[in-house]
Design a protein around this motif. Structure first.
Motif, mmCIF file in Angstrom:
data_model
loop_
_atom_site.group_PDB
_atom_site.id
_atom_site.type_symbol
_atom_site.label_atom_id
_atom_site.label_comp_id
_atom_site.label_asym_id
_atom_site.label_seq_id
_atom_site.Cartn_x
_atom_site.Cartn_y
_atom_site.Cartn_z
ATOM 1 N N ASP A 55 61.511 39.655 -41.953
ATOM 2 C CA ASP A 55 60.912 38.341 -41.723
ATOM 3 C C ASP A 55 61.815 37.272 -42.325
ATOM 4 O O ASP A 55 62.460 37.504 -43.346
ATOM 5 N N ARG A 56 61.833 36.099 -41.710
ATOM 6 C CA ARG A 56 62.618 34.989 -42.240
ATOM 7 C C ARG A 56 61.936 34.372 -43.460
ATOM 8 O O ARG A 56 62.587 33.847 -44.353
ATOM 9 N N PRO A 63 56.423 37.064 -47.225
ATOM 10 C CA PRO A 63 54.995 37.203 -46.902
ATOM 11 C C PRO A 63 54.095 36.520 -47.934
ATOM 12 O O PRO A 63 54.311 36.654 -49.141
ATOM 13 N N LYS A 103 66.566 38.607 -44.023
ATOM 14 C CA LYS A 103 65.962 37.464 -43.329
ATOM 15 C C LYS A 103 66.826 36.962 -42.184
ATOM 16 O O LYS A 103 66.322 36.366 -41.239
ATOM 17 N N ALA A 160 65.935 38.384 -38.726
ATOM 18 C CA ALA A 160 64.653 37.925 -38.174
ATOM 19 C C ALA A 160 64.900 36.903 -37.061
ATOM 20 O O ALA A 160 65.982 36.318 -36.975
ATOM 21 N N ARG A 169 60.759 31.683 -33.625
ATOM 22 C CA ARG A 169 59.514 32.059 -34.312
ATOM 23 C C ARG A 169 58.421 31.018 -34.065
ATOM 24 O O ARG A 169 57.287 31.349 -33.728
ATOM 25 N N TYR A 176 57.100 43.976 -42.069
ATOM 26 C CA TYR A 176 56.917 42.639 -41.524
ATOM 27 C C TYR A 176 55.561 42.114 -41.977
ATOM 28 O O TYR A 176 54.688 42.882 -42.372
ATOM 29 N N SER A 199 53.450 39.949 -40.066
ATOM 30 C CA SER A 199 52.522 39.601 -38.987
ATOM 31 C C SER A 199 51.272 40.472 -38.982
ATOM 32 O O SER A 199 51.338 41.677 -39.239
ATOM 33 N N ASN A 234 55.700 41.883 -32.634
ATOM 34 C CA ASN A 234 56.475 41.294 -33.722
ATOM 35 C C ASN A 234 57.915 41.783 -33.642
ATOM 36 O O ASN A 234 58.223 42.708 -32.886
ATOM 37 N N GLN A 235 58.778 41.181 -34.431
ATOM 38 C CA GLN A 235 60.203 41.486 -34.361
ATOM 39 C C GLN A 235 60.542 42.922 -34.748
ATOM 40 O O GLN A 235 61.480 43.510 -34.210
#
Length: 116
Positions: free
Chosen positions: A23-24, A27, A42, A45, A51, A95, A97, A103-104
């Motif tokens: 993730d960029r 969380p 990151k 991502a 995004r 991740y 999400s 999701n990525q």
């Protein structure tokens, strides 16, 4: 080479191997200790623009996948880095999400040919 994926909020376990956050953004509500992340990639991502455009709208999923794959193909340095991690052993991409299907990490897992 098998890529595992799971939400970063799920309990880590011994079968995760190296836990890599894809993730960029970090969380929400998690400390580094609780996340048990070994590595934060990151830069692999989706871009901030992609995004925000996607916004976890399932109706945009196919377009998101295509655009993200294009970004990944242009990100050979990060792909090579992830490939090196995969060559070392078990890797679980984590991740943030809530959506476990869109999701990525799913895109990366489904396109593991990128690492051959």
């Amino acid at each position: 080479m098998k890529i595992r994926i799971k939400r970063v909020y799920e309990q880590p376990d011994k079968h995760d191997g190296r836990r890599i956050l894809v993730d960029r953004l970090w969380p929400r509500g998690l400390t580094k200790e609780k996340a048990s992340v070994d590595l934060w990639l990151k830069d692999i991502a989706p871009s901030t623009e992609l995004r925000k455009w996607f916004g976890h709208d399932q109706g945009k999923w196919e377009q998101f996948r295509e655009r993200y794959l294009a970004e990944l193909r242009g990100n050979s340095e990060q792909l090579q880095f992830l490939k090196q991690e995969l060559d070392r052993g078990i890797v679980t991409l984590v991740y943030g999400s809530k959506d476990e299907e869109h999701n990525q990490a799913v895109v990366i897992q489904e396109n593991s040919w990128l690492f051959n």
